[in-house]
Design an enzyme around this catalytic site. Structure first.
Site, short mmCIF file in Angstrom:
data_model
loop_
_atom_site.label_atom_id
_atom_site.label_comp_id
_atom_site.label_asym_id
_atom_site.label_seq_id
_atom_site.Cartn_x
_atom_site.Cartn_y
_atom_site.Cartn_z
N CYS A 1 0.83 -1.20 0.00
CA CYS A 1 0.00 0.00 0.00
C CYS A 1 0.87 1.25 0.00
O CYS A 1 1.38 1.66 1.05
CB CYS A 1 -0.92 -0.01 1.23
SG CYS A 1 -1.93 1.46 1.37
N CYS B 1 -0.41 4.12 2.20
CA CYS B 1 -0.22 3.96 3.65
C CYS B 1 1.24 4.17 4.05
O CYS B 1 1.52 4.71 5.11
CB CYS B 1 -0.63 2.55 4.10
SG CYS B 1 -2.08 1.89 3.30
N ASP B 2 2.17 3.71 3.21
CA ASP B 2 3.56 3.60 3.67
C ASP B 2 4.58 4.52 2.99
O ASP B 2 5.75 4.53 3.39
CB ASP B 2 4.03 2.14 3.50
CG ASP B 2 3.21 1.20 4.35
OD1 ASP B 2 2.67 1.66 5.36
OD2 ASP B 2 3.11 0.02 4.00
#
Ligand code: NDP
Length: 305
Positions: free
Chosen positions: A129, A132-133
């Site tokens: 992701c 997200c990261d």
């Protein structure tokens, strides 16, 4: 016993819930990740009315719509569904509910590369992701694996924060939406490596390098701090297989133009179906949810006389 259980809270399920609420149907919607994977998208550029919106923003606008209709998502993970005589029993961790009809909007599960190091370094350099990261890789070097929309759009997104992005694809030419490909190729931070696969992911405490299946610029390894695996997803079939709905070999549920499956009283919508010419987009998932509800509504109305 409710008339309808909508299983899944991605765009197909949420859209279905809006239609069901407006048809004043007796229904519940179950799901644990409102918006599904869409909620994790860093940019959606093709949903009508929103030229450029993040997945979180789009999901929030979906949820506001549900709220305005007083629909509450039942935050339960469905463990299994059993067909009984004339109804379905839906099993959750701690309880069981009954519904006369089912709309499956279960979405898909991310594919994995299945190479050494992938599991070991999950959260330590391996990610599925970018949204997200990405933040963890500021000014670092990362690799993105895949050649379709998720991979190419993630590479572009990651290039905003990282120093360098290798986009590694197993075939000769990327197959994402042309607008993404054009942007990626024009981006000086993105280096595309074609016809190459990953053999393993290596490092000590954190990812340090990936091993390629062929030489690139004189070596078969690349030094990277992170690897983003964006190689598509597979229908979450464990729940619906036991129901006996007809599927293709790839697990997609075969539906007709009304989103009916081969099993009576079961409809399906979104990425798990063969509908919409298998175009897996937010807009088609939402449309399938609406079409399904229209048909469920007519069916229930007829059965009630
Ligand atoms: P896709 O299934 O479209 O693509 C998966 C990619 O991963 C392909 O390039 C595939 O290669 C590659 N791949 C699969 N398995 C492996 C493997 N074992 N090793 C190496 N590479 C592999 O998945 P996406 O997640 O990209 O997209 C899913 C759907 O969501 C699509 O319909 C897409 O259009 C949509 N989407 C739309 C976006 C948008 O902005 N409009 C953004 C993101 C997704 P190959 O090409 O050889 O099959």
């Amino acid at each position: 016993m409710i008339d309808l259980a909508i299983i899944g809270s991605g765009p197909a399920g949420l859209s279905a819930a809006v239609y069901a609420a407006r048809y004043l149907m007796d229904f519940k919607i179950y799901g644990q990740l409102p918006g599904g994977y869409v909620s994790e998208a860093h940019e959606i550029g093709n949903y009508l009315g929103f030229p450029n919106i993040t997945g979180t923003e789009l999901t929030n606008s979906f949820l506001k719509h549900l709220e305005s209709l007083d629909v509450k998502i039942q935050n339960y993970l469905v463990k299994g569904i059993r067909k009984e005589d004339g109804y379905f029993s839906i099993h959750f961790d701690e309880k069981e509910e009954m519904a006369k009809n089912i709309l499956l909007c279960l979405g898909t599960e991310r594919n994995t590369l299945n190479v050494p190091g992938e599991k070991e370094f999950l959260g330590k350099g391996v990610s599925y992701c970018a949204t997200c990261d990405a933040f963890f890789y500021r000014n670092k070097t990362v690799a993105v694996i895949g050649g379709s929309d998720s991979a190419v759009s993630s590479a572009i997104y990651l290039s905003d924060v990282t120093e360098k992005v290798y986009l590694i694809y197993r075939k000769k030419e990327l197959r994402a939406e042309p607008v993404w490909i054009k942007k990626a190729k024009a981006n000086p931070k993105i280096e595309i490596i074609y016809e190459t696969n990953i053999k393993s992911i290596e490092g000590k405490n954190f990812v340090e390098k990936i091993i390629l299946d062929k030489e690139y610029k004189g070596a078969n390894e690349l030094g990277v701090n992170g690897i983003f695996i964006e190689i598509g997803s597979t229908p979450s079939s464990a729940i619906y297989k036991p129901l006996g709905v007809k599927t293709e070999d790839n697990g997609l549920i075969v539906v007709d133009r009304s989103q009916k499956t081969s099993v009576r009283d079961i409809w399906a919508a979104g990425d798990i179906t063969t509908g919409s010419n298998k175009l897996r987009q937010v807009i088609t998932a939402a449309a399938e949810g609406a079409i399904a509800i229209h048909d469920v509504y007519q069916t229930i109305k007829m059965s009630k006389g």
